[in-house]
Design a protein around this motif. Structure first.
Motif, short mmCIF file in Angstrom:
data_model
loop_
_atom_site.label_atom_id
_atom_site.label_comp_id
_atom_site.label_asym_id
_atom_site.label_seq_id
_atom_site.Cartn_x
_atom_site.Cartn_y
_atom_site.Cartn_z
N GLY A 182 -16.92 -29.58 -59.57
CA GLY A 182 -17.63 -30.42 -60.53
C GLY A 182 -18.29 -31.61 -59.87
N ASP A 207 -13.69 -24.75 -59.53
CA ASP A 207 -14.71 -25.39 -60.36
C ASP A 207 -15.11 -26.67 -59.62
OD1 ASP A 207 -16.19 -26.92 -62.11
OD2 ASP A 207 -14.67 -26.99 -63.68
N ASP A 237 -20.45 -26.39 -72.32
CA ASP A 237 -19.77 -27.17 -71.27
C ASP A 237 -20.52 -28.47 -71.08
OD1 ASP A 237 -18.58 -28.17 -68.94
OD2 ASP A 237 -19.64 -26.78 -67.61
MG MG Z 1 -18.13 -29.05 -64.77
#
Ligand code: MG
Ligand code: ATP
Ligand code: K
Length: 706
Positions: free
Chosen positions: A9, A7, A201
């Motif tokens: 980010g 992930d 999210d």
């Molecule tokens: Mg994220």
């Protein structure tokens, strides 16, 4: 072979790996379960991840964040101008690609966002590899669903430069949905009503909502909506602006004139924000913020909420749109699952809960769900793991059209066609049919530029179809092009071929009348409508299978199924006669540019490694000097003559003096040589000690055996 999910980010990157017992999130070199998505540059080496964060405040001009939001964008894009507010290094342009200018090893250097991402991914690779004790190559990585073709290609290129094989770029919320579905044993059966889950999210910069239907063994994304500029950093910024004004009045300092002070306030604001998620008020204290002024103040949760009210007013927008596009109402949603660090903010939870009118669910680990979903996806796609089959039907977010020059031979031909529509299934293959007598070009582009982030150029690619000619009767060549929106959400014209009508014998299908009709529909009066998207998306492969080619395979299979001699009939069929080469021009990097970047990255990795090894040898030497100094009058006291002791002590002292003087910054080889010099003096003493230890051990054993 490794199975890794990442992930990636804006603020934090989480790495999950599949191992025998399941999927685990791994820790990095300082035992954190998330690594700051930052790259920094120093006088001797790069700082990747944690060290970049540690150095950030003292190295602002040479530290780059927001990496994934920069890749595939251009400097002039208004979105990138927003990003510059959060990136402390100056952003510049290299050939249309946003890049950062930094000082590395004493030189001014510019690196494209793609290079910067690949540097960070090298670190991800090293972290995963250290944990798995295996070389790492295959991975699945997540991106916001709103990423366009050029952004996705940029990340693919970056992964390749870092020596990684990206098996799938997966939309963030789809990854969360996979992690949710694959572990559930109570999903509805095929004939039952699907379970409908809204995944929300909210991370550091970005807010997405997907409505997903689950049945046993499959998930179908019904809609995905987003607010591209909505996340934790907007909270932090509101706080920084507030405190800047407060400190100006209260302490007569203007932090906005001092980048270091702004970053320190931002870091303190983020901490404060997190505390306010669990407490109604919290203090903020920073010593010697600027001009030797210490600052200290309080904030209440309700004050923070008032500061971000403009943001809170927008919370419902993606949710409403998601329902609308999924053609569902709030009551149709069975479960609302929240992921992403920012969904811990009570005001956001309240608004989302109020919108759906139901209790929110937090069955997924908010910080790790997306990485875990990616690791599951990697396990599904990897040959090394056997995973319960789980089909993933994602959707197209931006409509894509093809345009082409009008054929001189077909005056009333259209010159464009929207081939993939928003909400269509993704991945998906469409066969385009053209009637041509000579080579031709087509272009793919996003059909609705206004849907794209910032000022993204809607152009996707140009495809030149070669070897096209009229047949012996000067009739058109029937050209079939396979346009594929692939597992990564990237569009290519993957192959081309030409067909001829031929009479073939085929068995008369006994059942499935409906299918026969579909087949008949496939090639309507094509002369008037030369481009025919065929292959309904339900026929397209899905994520759990290897790319499967269709149409032609279908015909040959039917032709072969003659063993049991069923009744046959003669039908006119299009039979594949040969390939048409296609030359593609897309936003992906050229192979040579990628190879050059990969070589450069490798050289930098070696440079970093040399610096790290040198540092390690220096530390070893220092530790050895201290250890010997302690032991010579203690453990080793009885094993050295006075003369030897004097000689060793002198050597140790000289070495230490050297270490803090000219030896401060020596090479690896010199540290090793210094160590060997001391060992030459100390070696015989240490050896005598060990001989004694060994003799005692042998004596004791002999006594026991007797
Ligand atoms: Mg994220
Ligand atoms: P994005 O998904 O936007 O690219 P990301 O994946 O890096 O970013 P996350 O790791 O999901 O983002 O979330 C990070 C954000 O969540 C940060 O802004 C952080 O301050 C915020 N956050 C984390 N914990 C809390 C908390 N307890 N209260 C409020 N905010 C929090
Ligand atoms: K994250």
């Amino acid at each position: 072979m490794s199975v890794v999910g990442v992930d990636f980010g804006t603020a934090n990157t989480v790495i999950a790996v599949a191992r025998n017992r399941g999927v685990d999130v791994i820790t990095n070199e300082v035992s954190n379960r998330a690594t700051p998505s930052l790259v920094g540059f120093g006088p001797k080496s790069r700082y990747l991840g944690e060290p970049a964060k540690t150095q950030e405040i003292s190295n602002l001009k040479n530290t780059v964040g927001s990496l994934k939001r920069l890749a595939g964008r251009s400097l002039s894009d208004p979105d990138v101008q927003i990003e510059q507010q959060y990136v402390s290094a100056p952003l510049v342009d290299i050939n249309g690609q946003v890049s950062a200018e930094v000082t590395y090893m004493g030189q001014k250097e510019k690196y494209t966002a793609v290079q910067l991402v690949s540097m960070f991914l090298s670190k991800v690779k090293a972290t995963a590899s250290a944990e798995l004790k295996l070389p790492v190559s295959d991975l699945v990585m997540s991106v916001p669903a709103w990423f366009t073709d050029i952004q996705r290609r940029a990340l693919m290129d970056a992964a390749e430069i870092a020596g990684l094989k990206l098996l799938r770029l997966m939309n963030d919320t789809t990854a969360a949905a996979l992690g949710y579905g694959i572990t559930k044993t109570d999903l509805p059966a095929a004939e039952e009503k699907p379970r409908r889950v809204a995944f929300i999210d909210i991370g550091h910069s970005n807010y997405s909502c997907s409505i997903v239907e689950f049945k046993k063994g499959e998930l179908t994304v019904k809609s995905t909506t987003y607010d591209r500029h909505f996340g934790g950093r907007d909270f932090d910024k509101a706080l920084v602006d507030h405190f800047a004004a407060e400190f100006k009045e209260k302490y007569k300092i203007d932090i906005k004139t001092n980048p270091k002070a702004v970053v320190r306030v931002a870091a303190a604001a983020e901490k404060l924000k997190k505390i306010l998620s669990a407490n109604l008020q919290a203090p903020i204290n920073i010593e010697s913020l600027m001009n030797d002024v210490d600052v200290s103040t309080m904030m209440k949760r309700e004050e923070l909420e008032a500061l971000v009210e403009p943001l809170l007013k927008r919370v419902h927008v993606p949710l409403e749109q998601a329902l609308l596009e999924a053609k569902l109402t709030k009551d149709d949603i069975d479960i609302v699952e929240l992921v992403g660090g920012c969904t811990r903010v009570p005001a956001l939870k309240e608004r989302i809960q109020k919108f759906f009118g139901k209790t929110l669910s937090f069955t997924l680990n908010q910080d790790e769900a997306i990485a875990r979903g990616c690791a599951f996806s990697c396990a599904i796609l990897s040959p090394v793991f056997r995973v319960r089959d789980f089909a993933i039907h994602d959707i197209v977010n931006y409509p894509i059209e093809f345009t082409w020059e009008k054929s001189p031979d077909i005056p009333d031909e259209d010159t464009s066609l929207t081939v993939f529509n928003r909400g269509n299934q993704m991945p998906s293959t469409k066969i385009l049919t053209f009637y041509r007598k000579e080579a031709f070009n087509l272009e793919a582009k996003y059909a609705q530029p206004e849907l794209l982030p910032g000022k993204t150029n809607p152009w996707i690619g140009r495809f030149s179809v070669k070897n096209v000619k009229a047949d012996s009767k000067d009739d058109f060549m029937v050209c079939k092009l396979k346009a594929r929106l692939n597992l990564h959400g990237i569009l290519n014209v993957e192959s081309g071929y030409y067909v001829e009508d031929m009479e073939v014998e085929e068995p008369i299908p006994e059942e499935k009348e409906s299918e026969k009709k579909e087949g008949d529909k496939k090639d309507p009066d094509v002369r008037r409508d030369p481009v025919v998207p065929s292959q309904p998306s339900s026929e397209d492969e899905h994520a759990t299978k290897r790319p499967r080619l269709n149409e032609n395979l279908l015909t040959t299979k039917k032709a072969m199924e003659t063993d049991d001699k069923p009744k046959t009939r003669k039908v006119k069929k299009q039979v594949r006669k040969g390939d048409l080469p296609i030359i593609s021009g897309t936003a992906s990097l050229e192979e040579t540019a990628k190879a050059a970047a990969a070589e450069k990255e490798l050289a930098m990795i070696m440079e970093d490694k040399l610096v790290a090894d040198t540092e390690e040898k220096k530390n070893e030497l220092e530790t050895y000097i201290y250890e010997m100094r302690n032991k010579i009058d203690d453990t080793y006291a009885d094993f050295a003559s006075d003369e030897e002791k004097t000689k060793l002590k002198a050597k140790l002292e000289a070495s230490e003096d050297w270490l803090y003087d000219e030896g401060e910054d020596a090479t690896k080889a010199v540290y090793i040589a210094k160590m060997d010099e001391i060992r030459a003096v100390a070696g015989p003493i240490v050896q005598r000690y060990w001989d004694k230890v060994e003799a005692e051990r042998a004596a004791q054993k002999a006594a026991e055996d007797a």
